[in-house]
Design an enzyme around this catalytic site. Structure first.
Site, PDB file in Angstrom:
ATOM      1  N   GLU A 152       0.837  -1.213   0.000  1.00 50.10           N
ATOM      2  CA  GLU A 152       0.000   0.000   0.000  1.00 50.10           C
ATOM      3  C   GLU A 152       0.870   1.261   0.000  1.00 50.10           C
ATOM      4  O   GLU A 152       2.060   1.216   0.290  1.00 50.10           O
ATOM      5  CB  GLU A 152      -0.941   0.010   1.206  1.00 50.10           C
ATOM      6  N   LYS A 170      -5.726  10.781   0.344  1.00 50.94           N
ATOM      7  CA  LYS A 170      -5.735   9.448   0.945  1.00 50.94           C
ATOM      8  C   LYS A 170      -6.934   8.721   0.361  1.00 50.94           C
ATOM      9  O   LYS A 170      -8.069   9.186   0.518  1.00 50.94           O
ATOM     10  CB  LYS A 170      -5.832   9.599   2.460  1.00 50.94           C
ATOM     11  N   VAL A 179      -5.456   0.473   2.850  1.00 46.93           N
ATOM     12  CA  VAL A 179      -5.640  -0.976   2.730  1.00 46.93           C
ATOM     13  C   VAL A 179      -6.860  -1.272   1.847  1.00 46.93           C
ATOM     14  O   VAL A 179      -6.801  -2.139   0.971  1.00 46.93           O
ATOM     15  CB  VAL A 179      -5.786  -1.620   4.123  1.00 46.93           C
ATOM     16  N   ASP A 236     -17.083   5.812  13.614  1.00 46.87           N
ATOM     17  CA  ASP A 236     -15.857   5.762  12.813  1.00 46.87           C
ATOM     18  C   ASP A 236     -15.325   4.334  12.778  1.00 46.87           C
ATOM     19  O   ASP A 236     -14.797   3.823  13.765  1.00 46.87           O
ATOM     20  CB  ASP A 236     -14.810   6.718  13.395  1.00 46.87           C
ATOM     21  N   SER A 250     -13.068   1.936   9.973  1.00 45.03           N
ATOM     22  CA  SER A 250     -12.346   1.985   8.703  1.00 45.03           C
ATOM     23  C   SER A 250     -13.067   1.188   7.623  1.00 45.03           C
ATOM     24  O   SER A 250     -13.584   0.092   7.876  1.00 45.03           O
ATOM     25  CB  SER A 250     -10.947   1.414   8.881  1.00 45.03           C
ATOM     26  N   ALA A 251     -13.044   1.744   6.416  1.00 42.66           N
ATOM     27  CA  ALA A 251     -13.595   1.022   5.261  1.00 42.66           C
ATOM     28  C   ALA A 251     -12.783  -0.228   4.948  1.00 42.66           C
ATOM     29  O   ALA A 251     -13.223  -1.074   4.155  1.00 42.66           O
ATOM     30  CB  ALA A 251     -13.626   1.945   4.048  1.00 42.66           C
ATOM     31  N   ASP A 252     -11.600  -0.365   5.566  1.00 41.09           N
ATOM     32  CA  ASP A 252     -10.801  -1.579   5.352  1.00 41.09           C
ATOM     33  C   ASP A 252     -11.627  -2.833   5.652  1.00 41.09           C
ATOM     34  O   ASP A 252     -11.548  -3.830   4.940  1.00 41.09           O
ATOM     35  CB  ASP A 252      -9.568  -1.598   6.276  1.00 41.09           C
ATOM     36  N   LYS A 311      -4.178  -1.227  14.148  1.00 45.30           N
ATOM     37  CA  LYS A 311      -3.456  -0.234  14.934  1.00 45.30           C
ATOM     38  C   LYS A 311      -4.018  -0.159  16.345  1.00 45.30           C
ATOM     39  O   LYS A 311      -5.230  -0.192  16.541  1.00 45.30           O
ATOM     40  CB  LYS A 311      -3.522   1.122  14.232  1.00 45.30           C
TER      41      LYS A 311
HETATM   42  N1  PSU Z   1      -0.979   1.258   9.201  1.00 46.45           N
HETATM   43  C1  PSU Z   1       0.112   2.034   9.397  1.00 46.45           C
HETATM   44  N2  PSU Z   1       0.133   3.271   8.865  1.00 46.45           N
HETATM   45  C2  PSU Z   1      -0.902   3.734   8.111  1.00 46.45           C
HETATM   46  C3  PSU Z   1      -2.037   2.902   7.870  1.00 46.45           C
HETATM   47  C4  PSU Z   1      -2.026   1.682   8.456  1.00 46.45           C
HETATM   48  O1  PSU Z   1       1.061   1.627  10.051  1.00 46.45           O
HETATM   49  O2  PSU Z   1      -0.819   4.855   7.619  1.00 46.45           O
HETATM   50  C5  PSU Z   1      -3.160   3.360   6.974  1.00 46.45           C
HETATM   51  C6  PSU Z   1      -3.604   2.168   6.108  1.00 46.45           C
HETATM   52  O3  PSU Z   1      -3.520   2.593   4.769  1.00 46.45           O
HETATM   53  C7  PSU Z   1      -5.035   1.924   6.512  1.00 46.45           C
HETATM   54  C8  PSU Z   1      -5.464   3.315   6.883  1.00 46.45           C
HETATM   55  O4  PSU Z   1      -5.797   1.366   5.479  1.00 46.45           O
HETATM   56  O5  PSU Z   1      -4.337   3.814   7.619  1.00 46.45           O
HETATM   57  C9  PSU Z   1      -6.755   3.328   7.656  1.00 46.45           C
HETATM   58  O6  PSU Z   1      -7.242   4.633   7.679  1.00 46.45           O
HETATM   59  P1  PSU Z   1      -8.753   4.900   8.158  1.00 46.45           P
HETATM   60  O7  PSU Z   1      -8.746   4.557   9.614  1.00 46.45           O
HETATM   61  O8  PSU Z   1      -8.978   6.364   7.883  1.00 46.45           O
HETATM   62  O9  PSU Z   1      -9.620   3.993   7.338  1.00 46.45           O
HETATM   63 MN    MN Z   2     -12.028   6.452   9.787  1.00 45.56          MN
END
Ligand code: PSU
Ligand code: MN
Length: 320
Positions: free
Chosen positions: A28, A89, A109, A141, A143-145, A162
């Site tokens: 990614e 992003k 992701v 909130d 993640s869409a992951d 995380k």
């Molecule tokens: N893990 C990391 N650093 C990052 C991310 C994950 O160590 O920057 C990123 C990944 O791309 C993951 C995204 O898909 O953060 C998730 O963001 P959000 O919570 O806004 O969906």
């Molecule tokens: Mn989010």
């Protein structure tokens, strides 16, 4: 009027590797553009590609540049991702607007897994997944992951989700979504910066061949969605758990205080941890990502060898 190139574009190297059945590992780009400080981010982007090559694979870093979804990047393109200001992003829902409007951005992701799977890449390495945030009850909130992984056939090697997230809630959501979770040489779900999140995992595998066997079984059965291969950072490389707990509490309070919302939350918290652990969280983050990339290429290799038979020596004459 500009004519937009709307098909994802594979690099020649990635196209050839997929054609030949060579091991390909998707990487990614959000971690490069938004997850790590400069100039270390560029060094890491190159290092991760080198790790894939050292394992006998072909790296496919994924991003959208000037409205073109690219799978496999050249040196100049990696530099843009690491150095250019104003890159977006891009989760999976952002891919259409970015391509349609000719914009550049790094893929998360969800964005990366979608494009990788569409290109026929079966293994993807990252640091930590997105998940359910701790204040989900009020912010919703998540993640869409998670939703994308429920719909996408790919193996994602990561160090868990995380630790800034609500890990038990995220694991529950993964179960609800029927996303497969396999601990790699562990019975506990990793905690990204930490070896363990304290949460159990139901299934474990102890070799790349076992992971490959699980992936093949899922394909044979046709069970949907992704397989998360949860690979913990080595104990010697993890962030000190007590320190982690303290700084994380401060980081969450600071995000709340600053009124950070939406896509900005994850980068804010990650940057706060780097600053307030004197870089120790960064070291643990890097160690986790490196370990995941090494394992991903081993899994991609094992997938080439049905039954996990030992690979022939180069030049042994066995047809490819
Ligand atoms: N893990 C990391 N650093 C990052 C991310 C994950 O160590 O920057 C990123 C990944 O791309 C993951 C995204 O898909 O953060 C998730 O963001 P959000 O919570 O806004 O969906
Ligand atoms: Mn989010």
């Amino acid at each position: 009027m500009v004519t937009l190139d709307q098909e994802p574009r594979l690099s020649d190297e990635v196209r050839d590797a997929l054609h030949d059945g060579a091991p390909v590992v998707a990487l990614e780009s959000t971690i490069i553009s938004h997850g790590l400080p400069r100039p270390l981010n560029l060094a890491l982007a190159h290092e991760l590609e080198s790790l894939v090559r050292a394992g006998g694979g072909v790296p496919a870093t994924i991003a959208v540049l000037d409205g073109v979804a690219r799978i496999g990047l050249g040196k100049g393109e990696l530099e843009r991702l690491a150095e250019e200001d104003g890159l977006r992003k891009l989760g999976v829902r952002d891919l259409g607007p970015a391509v349609g409007l000719g914009v550049s951005g790094a893929t998360t992701v969800s964005g990366t897994a979608f494009l990788a799977a569409a290109a026929g890449i079966g293994v993807f390495a990252t640091g930590g997944l997105g998940g359910v945030h701790r204040d989900w009850v009020t912010t919703q909130d998540e993640s869409a992951d998670l939703g994308l992984l429920a719909r996408t056939r790919i193996a994602v090697v990561c160090a868990g989700v995380k630790s800034i997230l609500d890990v038990p809630a995220t694991l529950q959501r993964l179960e609800t979504l029927s996303v497969g979770v396999l601990g790699y040489r562990t019975d506990e779900f990793p905690g990204f910066y930490l070896r363990s999140s304290g949460q159990p995992v139901d299934w474990r595998a102890d070799s790349p061949e076992q992971v490959a066997a699980v992936i093949r079984a899922r394909e044979a059965l046709g069970t949907p969605g992704a397989l998360i291969v949860a690979n913990p950072v080595a104990e010697s490389e993890q962030l000190d758990p007590a320190r982690h707990g303290q700084v994380l509490a401060d980081a969450l309070a600071a995000a709340d205080q600053a009124g950070v919302t939406g896509q900005a939350v994850t980068p804010f918290l990650l940057a706060y941890l780097v600053e307030h652990t004197g870089g120790a969280s960064l070291e643990a983050n890097l160690a986790a990502v490196r370990g995941n990339v090494r394992l991903a290429v081993e899994i991609a290799q094992a997938l080439r060898d049905p039954g996990g038979a030992p690979r022939p020596e180069a030049g042994s004459g066995r047809p490819a």
